[in-house]
Structure formats: C-alpha cells, structure tokens
Design a protein around this motif. Sequence first.
Motif, PDB file in Angstrom:
ATOM      1  N   GLN A  59      11.205  55.775 -33.020  1.00  0.00           N
ATOM      2  CA  GLN A  59      12.648  56.011 -33.165  1.00  0.00           C
ATOM      3  C   GLN A  59      12.925  57.375 -33.809  1.00  0.00           C
ATOM      4  OE1 GLN A  59      15.093  53.854 -32.099  1.00  0.00           O
ATOM      5  NE2 GLN A  59      16.488  55.569 -32.579  1.00  0.00           N
ATOM      6  N   ILE A  60      12.077  57.698 -34.793  1.00  0.00           N
ATOM      7  CA  ILE A  60      12.226  59.020 -35.434  1.00  0.00           C
ATOM      8  C   ILE A  60      11.989  60.134 -34.431  1.00  0.00           C
ATOM      9  CG2 ILE A  60      11.224  60.570 -37.146  1.00  0.00           C
ATOM     10  CD1 ILE A  60      10.653  58.071 -38.884  1.00  0.00           C
ATOM     11  N   THR A  61      10.965  59.939 -33.611  1.00  0.00           N
ATOM     12  CA  THR A  61      10.658  60.956 -32.592  1.00  0.00           C
ATOM     13  C   THR A  61      11.786  61.086 -31.589  1.00  0.00           C
ATOM     14  OG1 THR A  61       8.287  60.486 -32.840  1.00  0.00           O
ATOM     15  CG2 THR A  61       8.990  61.653 -30.859  1.00  0.00           C
ATOM     16  N   LEU A  62      12.318  59.934 -31.173  1.00  0.00           N
ATOM     17  CA  LEU A  62      13.434  59.990 -30.235  1.00  0.00           C
ATOM     18  C   LEU A  62      14.665  60.691 -30.851  1.00  0.00           C
ATOM     19  CD1 LEU A  62      13.258  56.412 -28.595  1.00  0.00           C
ATOM     20  CD2 LEU A  62      12.614  58.607 -27.581  1.00  0.00           C
ATOM     21  N   ASN A  63      14.916  60.338 -32.108  1.00  0.00           N
ATOM     22  CA  ASN A  63      16.055  60.993 -32.782  1.00  0.00           C
ATOM     23  C   ASN A  63      15.842  62.505 -32.891  1.00  0.00           C
ATOM     24  OD1 ASN A  63      17.373  58.522 -33.094  1.00  0.00           O
ATOM     25  ND2 ASN A  63      16.440  58.138 -35.117  1.00  0.00           N
ATOM     26  N   HIS A  64      14.591  62.825 -33.224  1.00  0.00           N
ATOM     27  CA  HIS A  64      14.284  64.259 -33.349  1.00  0.00           C
ATOM     28  C   HIS A  64      14.407  64.970 -32.010  1.00  0.00           C
ATOM     29  CE1 HIS A  64      12.571  67.825 -35.094  1.00  0.00           C
ATOM     30  NE2 HIS A  64      11.582  67.855 -34.168  1.00  0.00           N
ATOM     31  N   ASN A  65      13.925  64.305 -30.978  1.00  0.00           N
ATOM     32  CA  ASN A  65      14.059  64.894 -29.639  1.00  0.00           C
ATOM     33  C   ASN A  65      15.533  65.037 -29.231  1.00  0.00           C
ATOM     34  OD1 ASN A  65      11.301  65.143 -29.259  1.00  0.00           O
ATOM     35  ND2 ASN A  65      11.080  63.114 -28.303  1.00  0.00           N
ATOM     36  N   LYS A  66      16.306  64.007 -29.602  1.00  0.00           N
ATOM     37  CA  LYS A  66      17.729  64.104 -29.286  1.00  0.00           C
ATOM     38  C   LYS A  66      18.390  65.274 -30.006  1.00  0.00           C
ATOM     39  CE  LYS A  66      21.914  61.287 -29.187  1.00  0.00           C
ATOM     40  NZ  LYS A  66      22.526  59.976 -29.530  1.00  0.00           N
ATOM     41  N   GLU A  67      18.024  65.410 -31.287  1.00  0.00           N
ATOM     42  CA  GLU A  67      18.567  66.556 -32.039  1.00  0.00           C
ATOM     43  C   GLU A  67      18.133  67.873 -31.410  1.00  0.00           C
ATOM     44  OE1 GLU A  67      17.302  66.109 -36.027  1.00  0.00           O
ATOM     45  OE2 GLU A  67      18.650  64.406 -36.462  1.00  0.00           O
ATOM     46  N   LEU A  68      16.859  67.910 -31.016  1.00  0.00           N
ATOM     47  CA  LEU A  68      16.374  69.147 -30.382  1.00  0.00           C
ATOM     48  C   LEU A  68      17.096  69.410 -29.071  1.00  0.00           C
ATOM     49  CD1 LEU A  68      12.500  68.880 -31.038  1.00  0.00           C
ATOM     50  CD2 LEU A  68      14.160  70.370 -32.180  1.00  0.00           C
ATOM     51  N   GLU A  69      17.335  68.335 -28.319  1.00  0.00           N
ATOM     52  CA  GLU A  69      18.066  68.522 -27.062  1.00  0.00           C
ATOM     53  C   GLU A  69      19.497  69.023 -27.323  1.00  0.00           C
ATOM     54  OE1 GLU A  69      17.896  64.832 -25.048  1.00  0.00           O
ATOM     55  OE2 GLU A  69      15.810  65.082 -24.375  1.00  0.00           O
ATOM     56  N   GLU A  70      20.109  68.430 -28.373  1.00  0.00           N
ATOM     57  CA  GLU A  70      21.454  68.887 -28.711  1.00  0.00           C
ATOM     58  C   GLU A  70      21.436  70.349 -29.154  1.00  0.00           C
ATOM     59  OE1 GLU A  70      22.818  66.211 -31.663  1.00  0.00           O
ATOM     60  OE2 GLU A  70      23.246  64.567 -30.247  1.00  0.00           O
ATOM     61  N   GLN A  71      20.439  70.688 -29.970  1.00  0.00           N
ATOM     62  CA  GLN A  71      20.322  72.095 -30.397  1.00  0.00           C
ATOM     63  C   GLN A  71      20.065  73.003 -29.190  1.00  0.00           C
ATOM     64  OE1 GLN A  71      17.292  72.317 -33.428  1.00  0.00           O
ATOM     65  NE2 GLN A  71      18.510  71.108 -34.919  1.00  0.00           N
ATOM     66  N   LEU A  72      19.229  72.499 -28.284  1.00  0.00           N
ATOM     67  CA  LEU A  72      18.957  73.295 -27.095  1.00  0.00           C
ATOM     68  C   LEU A  72      20.209  73.482 -26.256  1.00  0.00           C
ATOM     69  CD1 LEU A  72      16.896  74.717 -25.293  1.00  0.00           C
ATOM     70  CD2 LEU A  72      16.401  72.492 -24.220  1.00  0.00           C
ATOM     71  N   ASP A  73      20.982  72.387 -26.115  1.00  0.00           N
ATOM     72  CA  ASP A  73      22.247  72.513 -25.369  1.00  0.00           C
ATOM     73  C   ASP A  73      23.194  73.508 -26.042  1.00  0.00           C
ATOM     74  OD1 ASP A  73      21.346  70.701 -23.500  1.00  0.00           O
ATOM     75  OD2 ASP A  73      22.283  68.961 -24.501  1.00  0.00           O
ATOM     76  N   ALA A  74      23.252  73.399 -27.384  1.00  0.00           N
ATOM     77  CA  ALA A  74      24.115  74.338 -28.114  1.00  0.00           C
ATOM     78  C   ALA A  74      23.620  75.766 -27.947  1.00  0.00           C
ATOM     79  CB  ALA A  74      24.166  73.953 -29.602  1.00  0.00           C
ATOM     80  N   ALA A  75      22.268  75.891 -28.010  1.00  0.00           N
ATOM     81  CA  ALA A  75      21.713  77.234 -27.836  1.00  0.00           C
ATOM     82  C   ALA A  75      21.989  77.760 -26.427  1.00  0.00           C
ATOM     83  CB  ALA A  75      20.218  77.215 -28.128  1.00  0.00           C
ATOM     84  N   ASN A  76      21.870  76.858 -25.466  1.00  0.00           N
ATOM     85  CA  ASN A  76      22.177  77.278 -24.100  1.00  0.00           C
ATOM     86  C   ASN A  76      23.646  77.667 -23.939  1.00  0.00           C
ATOM     87  OD1 ASN A  76      19.545  76.919 -23.121  1.00  0.00           O
ATOM     88  ND2 ASN A  76      19.872  74.716 -22.731  1.00  0.00           N
ATOM     89  N   GLU A  77      24.513  76.874 -24.613  1.00  0.00           N
ATOM     90  CA  GLU A  77      25.944  77.205 -24.570  1.00  0.00           C
ATOM     91  C   GLU A  77      26.185  78.574 -25.206  1.00  0.00           C
ATOM     92  OE1 GLU A  77      28.516  75.776 -23.188  1.00  0.00           O
ATOM     93  OE2 GLU A  77      27.310  74.142 -22.346  1.00  0.00           O
ATOM     94  N   LYS A  78      25.546  78.795 -26.355  1.00  0.00           N
ATOM     95  CA  LYS A  78      25.696  80.103 -27.011  1.00  0.00           C
ATOM     96  C   LYS A  78      25.134  81.215 -26.144  1.00  0.00           C
ATOM     97  CE  LYS A  78      25.669  78.477 -31.797  1.00  0.00           C
ATOM     98  NZ  LYS A  78      24.979  78.529 -33.114  1.00  0.00           N
TER      99      LYS A  78
END
Length: 234
Positions: free
Chosen positions: A37-56
């Motif tokens: 669950q921690i890994t999934l949460n971390h991956n989700k955060e990374l995906e969100e950060q990646l999406d934000a980075a892509n948006e930026k």
Amino acid sequence: MVLSPLDIHNKEFGTKMRGYNVDEVNDFLDQVIKDYQITLNHNKELEEQLDAANEKLKYFNDLKDSLNQSILVAQEAADKVKANSQKESEIIIREAQKQSSDIVSEATNKGNQIMDEASKRAKKLAVETDDLKKSTRVFRQRLQVMLESQLEVVKSNDWDELLKEGSMSSYDEIKKVVGDRLDNGSAQGVNSETPSDDAADQVTETPVTDEGDASQETVVIFPDNDQEHYDQKH
C-alpha cells in the motif's frame, strides 16, 4: 492484472500436511499489504508529481513558444522602429539642410541687396558730391568775377582824378562819375552772378583748396556816402 492490497488480504491458501504456519503467513501478508500500500501510494504521488511536471513542462514549452513568438514580433517591431527612425532622421537631415541652405541663400541675397543699396548710395553721394563741387567752383568763379569787376571800379583812374588834391570838380560831376562806375560795376556783378548754363559748363574746373576758413565771409565795401566825402574834401 495488478494486485491490490485487498486482493492480497482476501487471498486464501489451501492447507496440506506439514504446510506453512498460517499465523506467520498471515502476519507476513499483512506486512506485505502495508508495504504494497505504501508503494502504491508512493507511486501515485510520483504519478501525480509527474503529471504536474508534465503540465509545467507543457506550460513552459508553450511559454517558450509564446516568448519566441514575442521575441520575433519585438524584433520585427524593433526593425520597423529602426527603419522608421532612420527614415525620419534622413527626412529631418534633409529638411535641416534645406532650411540651412535657404537661410544662407536668404542671407546672401540680403547681403547682396544691402551691398547694392550701399553701392547705389555711394554712387549717388559721389554724384551729389561732384555736383556740389561743381556748384562750388561755379559760385567761386562767379564771386571772383564779381569781386574783380568791383575791384576794377575801385582802381579806376576816374577816382584818382576826382580825389586828386586841388581838383575843382563839382558835386554833380563827382556824383555822375561815381554813379556811372558803381552802376556799371553792379551790373557786371549781377551779370556775373547769373551766367548762362553754357558759360557755367565752360568754366575750367580747378581743384578746391583750403585757401582759408570756409566760415570767413568776404565783405565788399562800396563808397556810398559821396556827399559826406565831398564835404570833407571841400
């Protein structure tokens, strides 16, 4: 299909002889569920950060394109402003040169006009001066003629005869002689004062010299008291 923590939690295993300890397996699965669950949460955060980075990144790419376009527009505007400024400067320079040329031409024309007027005035003054000198010479000649005629009257032998000691001339004779002489001399003086234009033109021009102060007046004395002179003599 990706397993979820719930799938791991609900997984059931069959039992066999001499199998694993169920409690240990369940504890391990619980730990795996937590870590997963921690890994999934971390991956989700990374995906969100990646999406934000892509948006930026997309934003900055768009901004870069916009900036490049703005730079191109600004460069074009600067080129136009530079070209317009150069044209305006050339126009201003041409107008300034034209104005300066007009000013120089006007000043030259005015200077030439002033010089022409000054030259005309100088010529007119020279002509007037020559006329004045000529009139002065004519006047001097006339005055000289008049004075010489009066001097001839004074130097006449008739005066010596009349004024000679012991002369017995009568009053009427003296008066007649004196009157005739004075009348002739006056007539000659008057005639000498009004010569014809041809005679004035024929007068020899002589330079006017400073023979005396021009303010001095020439006084001509005529013997006008004949009766008193006659009484004194007789």
